[in-house]
Motif scaffolding. Sequence first.
Motif, PDB file in Angstrom:
ATOM      1  N   GLN A   1      35.496  96.346 101.468  1.00 37.83           N
ATOM      2  CA  GLN A   1      36.532  96.774 100.525  1.00 37.83           C
ATOM      3  C   GLN A   1      37.565  95.690 100.239  1.00 37.83           C
ATOM      4  O   GLN A   1      38.099  95.599  99.123  1.00 37.83           O
ATOM      5  N   GLU A   2      37.861  94.834 101.218  1.00 40.23           N
ATOM      6  CA  GLU A   2      38.838  93.760 100.998  1.00 40.23           C
ATOM      7  C   GLU A   2      38.328  92.751  99.965  1.00 40.23           C
ATOM      8  O   GLU A   2      39.108  92.206  99.184  1.00 40.23           O
ATOM      9  N   SER A   3      37.012  92.529  99.965  1.00 40.55           N
ATOM     10  CA  SER A   3      36.444  91.583  98.995  1.00 40.55           C
ATOM     11  C   SER A   3      36.559  92.141  97.577  1.00 40.55           C
ATOM     12  O   SER A   3      36.664  91.377  96.607  1.00 40.55           O
ATOM     13  N   TYR A   4      36.548  93.479  97.452  1.00 41.98           N
ATOM     14  CA  TYR A   4      36.735  94.091  96.128  1.00 41.98           C
ATOM     15  C   TYR A   4      38.139  93.790  95.608  1.00 41.98           C
ATOM     16  O   TYR A   4      38.312  93.414  94.442  1.00 41.98           O
ATOM     17  N   GLN A   5      39.150  93.957  96.478  1.00 41.38           N
ATOM     18  CA  GLN A   5      40.530  93.667  96.090  1.00 41.38           C
ATOM     19  C   GLN A   5      40.703  92.185  95.749  1.00 41.38           C
ATOM     20  O   GLN A   5      41.397  91.840  94.788  1.00 41.38           O
ATOM     21  N   ASP A   6      40.053  91.333  96.526  1.00 43.97           N
ATOM     22  CA  ASP A   6      40.108  89.890  96.244  1.00 43.97           C
ATOM     23  C   ASP A   6      39.470  89.593  94.882  1.00 43.97           C
ATOM     24  O   ASP A   6      39.964  88.746  94.131  1.00 43.97           O
TER      25      ASP A   6
ATOM     26  N   HIS B   1      39.734 103.344  96.881  1.00 38.72           N
ATOM     27  CA  HIS B   1      39.457 103.574  98.306  1.00 38.72           C
ATOM     28  C   HIS B   1      39.982 104.961  98.671  1.00 38.72           C
ATOM     29  O   HIS B   1      41.186 105.196  98.725  1.00 38.72           O
TER      30      HIS B   1
END
Length: 442
Positions: A39-44, A323
């Motif tokens: 999920q963090e890579s999506y925000q990035d 999310h």
Amino acid sequence: MITRLNNSLNNLVNNQSASGIAIFLAVLAAMIWANSPFQESYQDFIHTEISIGVGSFFLSETLLLWVNDGLMAIFFLQVGLELKREIIGGKLSSFRKAILPIGAAVGGMLVPALIYLIFNLNSPTEHGWGIPMATDIAFAIGVLSLLGNRVPAGLKVFLVALAIVDDLGAVIVIAVFYTAGISYMDLLHGILFVMVLIIANSVGVRKAWFYALVGIGGVWLAFFFSGVHPTIAGILTAFTIPGKVKIKEVDYLKNLQKLHLKFLESKAIKGNFISEEQLGILEEIKQKSDDAETPLQKIEHHLAPVVGFFILPIFALVNTGIHIHGDIVEILSHPVSLGITFGLLVGKFTGILGASWLLVKLKLAELQQGISWTHISGVAMIAGIGFTMSLFVTELAFQNEEYTFIAKLTILFASVLAGVIGVSILRQSRKVAIIKKQKVIN
């Protein structure tokens, strides 16, 4: 020309049906990505900085803003082209044709906004009243197309016209109510560029590249810096693009016949190549064919797959990666959620159906042959699929991340529910029609 307009409308419906599937897949991918261990890579990904510029001039924004402020301007350009085409020679070309979808669209915008305000008036979230006003034309047509020939063709036309007017209403709402900190000098520059395009149209400029260059490099940039949302530039540019042919259909066919005979009579050369004379004739045919097309329809035709299969899916990908966390029951009972849910499901339904019934009752409009009130009820519910436009307005209405999260999750929930209920109503209308037909036969 009438045949060409009808074919164009059919192509529009078909493209948007397939586009709905592409958008759905993008939503699915975004939701899986945002709720996975990555999920963090999506925000990035959505906050990746992208810069473009020439010399000392450059713009640097996140991918999310480039999509919402840049690519969506192209979406609104297409909306403007559709609207202008329908006004010139389509379903909005006369009062009798236009009054029903226009009235239905207005009812379907006002009632949802009022319902939202019932739940959120005098609260920090009241600014989101524009969220449940919009209909997602691609998804709505896609859902309606699931029924194929089981619904009258006129019903799709009604929904397309309604949704186009609805989109125009959303543009006006965005321009008037979701714009702050206006730079009037930049806005004046944008208006001047629009005037340049209007003058170009009046003197006969028909090259698409000219309208693209001035529209993007002039109108869009000026609106971007003015504080007025740059998607408005798309609508304004669309209305300046010529919607008339340079040569009438009868004259075009006569010229084409003459050039065809001239080509046959010209001296050919051996091999795969043609003579210079034949090449000149073919170029003349191309020019005559170009003159027989309206720049409006040509641009709209080329934009349709770009918008349907690239811009809208990308918009969905970067805006629906929600999310999911917290108490779902508590989220769906929040005033923002209640306002959006009841706005899309109840407001759209009662607004569209009520306005349509009133116009027919007053004999200002009439239902097309083969369309029943059950059909209108089903379409009124399907119009509750807000999605793209509702998500778009959410980004403009709320700065608070919690409110944005609640709104987006609710839009997905309510849009799916509206589609399911709408299809169920239309399927029921089909069964009722079959039963009535059997009784008549017996």
